[in-house]
Design a protein around this motif. Structure first.
Motif, PDB file in Angstrom:
ATOM      1  N   PRO A  12      -4.444 -25.794  80.734  1.00  0.00           N
ATOM      2  CA  PRO A  12      -5.414 -26.859  81.037  1.00  0.00           C
ATOM      3  C   PRO A  12      -4.830 -28.008  81.849  1.00  0.00           C
ATOM      4  O   PRO A  12      -5.519 -28.565  82.716  1.00  0.00           O
ATOM      5  N   GLU A  13      -3.560 -28.370  81.571  1.00  0.00           N
ATOM      6  CA  GLU A  13      -2.990 -29.503  82.305  1.00  0.00           C
ATOM      7  C   GLU A  13      -2.866 -29.202  83.792  1.00  0.00           C
ATOM      8  O   GLU A  13      -3.060 -30.089  84.639  1.00  0.00           O
ATOM      9  N   ILE A  14      -2.578 -27.946  84.144  1.00  0.00           N
ATOM     10  CA  ILE A  14      -2.496 -27.568  85.562  1.00  0.00           C
ATOM     11  C   ILE A  14      -3.889 -27.496  86.175  1.00  0.00           C
ATOM     12  O   ILE A  14      -4.131 -28.029  87.263  1.00  0.00           O
ATOM     13  N   ALA A  15      -4.799 -26.842  85.488  1.00  0.00           N
ATOM     14  CA  ALA A  15      -6.172 -26.714  85.995  1.00  0.00           C
ATOM     15  C   ALA A  15      -6.806 -28.084  86.202  1.00  0.00           C
ATOM     16  O   ALA A  15      -7.447 -28.339  87.236  1.00  0.00           O
ATOM     17  N   ASP A  16      -6.611 -28.978  85.238  1.00  0.00           N
ATOM     18  CA  ASP A  16      -7.211 -30.317  85.337  1.00  0.00           C
ATOM     19  C   ASP A  16      -6.564 -31.131  86.460  1.00  0.00           C
ATOM     20  O   ASP A  16      -7.245 -31.917  87.133  1.00  0.00           O
ATOM     21  N   LEU A  17      -5.250 -30.947  86.665  1.00  0.00           N
ATOM     22  CA  LEU A  17      -4.568 -31.658  87.742  1.00  0.00           C
ATOM     23  C   LEU A  17      -5.095 -31.200  89.100  1.00  0.00           C
ATOM     24  O   LEU A  17      -5.365 -32.025  89.983  1.00  0.00           O
ATOM     25  N   TYR A  33     -10.707 -21.918  82.019  1.00  0.00           N
ATOM     26  CA  TYR A  33      -9.400 -21.882  81.368  1.00  0.00           C
ATOM     27  C   TYR A  33      -8.998 -20.479  80.930  1.00  0.00           C
ATOM     28  O   TYR A  33      -8.049 -20.317  80.176  1.00  0.00           O
ATOM     29  N   SER A  34      -9.714 -19.482  81.403  1.00  0.00           N
ATOM     30  CA  SER A  34      -9.346 -18.089  81.113  1.00  0.00           C
ATOM     31  C   SER A  34      -9.854 -17.201  82.230  1.00  0.00           C
ATOM     32  O   SER A  34     -10.802 -17.550  82.959  1.00  0.00           O
ATOM     33  N   GLY A  35      -9.222 -16.032  82.352  1.00  0.00           N
ATOM     34  CA  GLY A  35      -9.662 -15.088  83.366  1.00  0.00           C
ATOM     35  C   GLY A  35     -11.045 -14.557  83.092  1.00  0.00           C
ATOM     36  O   GLY A  35     -11.829 -14.327  84.020  1.00  0.00           O
TER      37      GLY A  35
END
Length: 231
Positions: A12-17, A33-35
């Protein structure tokens, strides 16, 4: 309307960034947050571009890309960890347009997104260059982003189309991998170890049914580059 970008990463921290930086550039984002969630999203709604983490548990980014390429040609960028060279190759072979190596610089990621969207959109615009390129049975309509071979449609990604367009415009001249790389990705750093162009060429040949040993269209000039002969 602002371009819509799908971001899929199980961290999540990467996706949100990624989403934060894209939103700062006025892009609309949809985060997964998932495939599996990403797979459902691409089946439900088509974005203008997708950024997919390769290594997601359950359903990988490769699987999501494969699903996208069944019917759509919008740009796909992979997020991949360092050392996963085989994943980069597999991703490009599935039809991805680019990859970003983790850890990555957010501003570089934004620049790559912009480059892919520019290339994707330019096919709907009329330029001063020749719009219809014909080389034997191969026809490219640059304005509509359509490619046919022997009268049959070829489903190409924006990057594949760009590679083919550049070779066709050169009219028999040899174009090196470095020239192709800079023409497509502009001023991004090129390394001789970078096999991105090689993989795109291989994928084009597969789609065109062209042989590397006895090619009819894309010919390799060993140590120099590639060319498409005048026909």
């Amino acid at each position: 309307m602002n371009e819509r970008i799908l971001v899929a990463d199980d961290e999540p921290e990467i996706a949100d960034l990624v989403c934060l930086y894209l939103q700062n550039e006025n892009y609309e984002t949809r985060v997964c947050y998932s495939g599996q969630e990403a797979l459902e999203e691409v089946r439900r709604e088509k974005p203008d571009l997708a950024i997919l983490d390769i290594m997601m548990p359950g359903v990988s980014g490769l699987t999501v890309c494969r699903e996208i390429r069944k019917k759509d040609t919008y740009p796909v960028i992979f997020l991949t960890a360092k050392g996963e060279e085989i994943d980069k190759i597999n991703g490009l072979a599935l039809g991805a347009d680019d990859y970003i190596t983790k850890p990555f610089r957010p501003l570089e990621m934004v620049a790559r997104v912009k480059a892919q969207l520019r290339r994707s959109k330019k096919y709907n615009c009329t330029g001063q260059e020749e719009d219809l390129l014909v080389r034997g049975g191969l026809t490219l309509n640059v304005r509509t982003h359509q490619c046919t071979l022997g009268g049959k449609d070829l489903k190409l990604t924006p990057t594949e189309f760009s590679v083919l367009e550049i070779l066709c415009r050169k009219k028999g001249s040899v174009v090196s991998s470095e020239e192709l790389f800079h023409a497509i990705w502009k001023d991004e750093y090129y390394s001789r170890k970078n096999n991105t162009i090689t993989v795109h060429i291989r994928h084009l040949r597969e789609k065109m049914g062209d042989s590397i040993d006895h090619p009819r269209y894309i010919k390799t000039v060993w140590g120099c580059g590639y060319k498409i002969e005048e026909q």
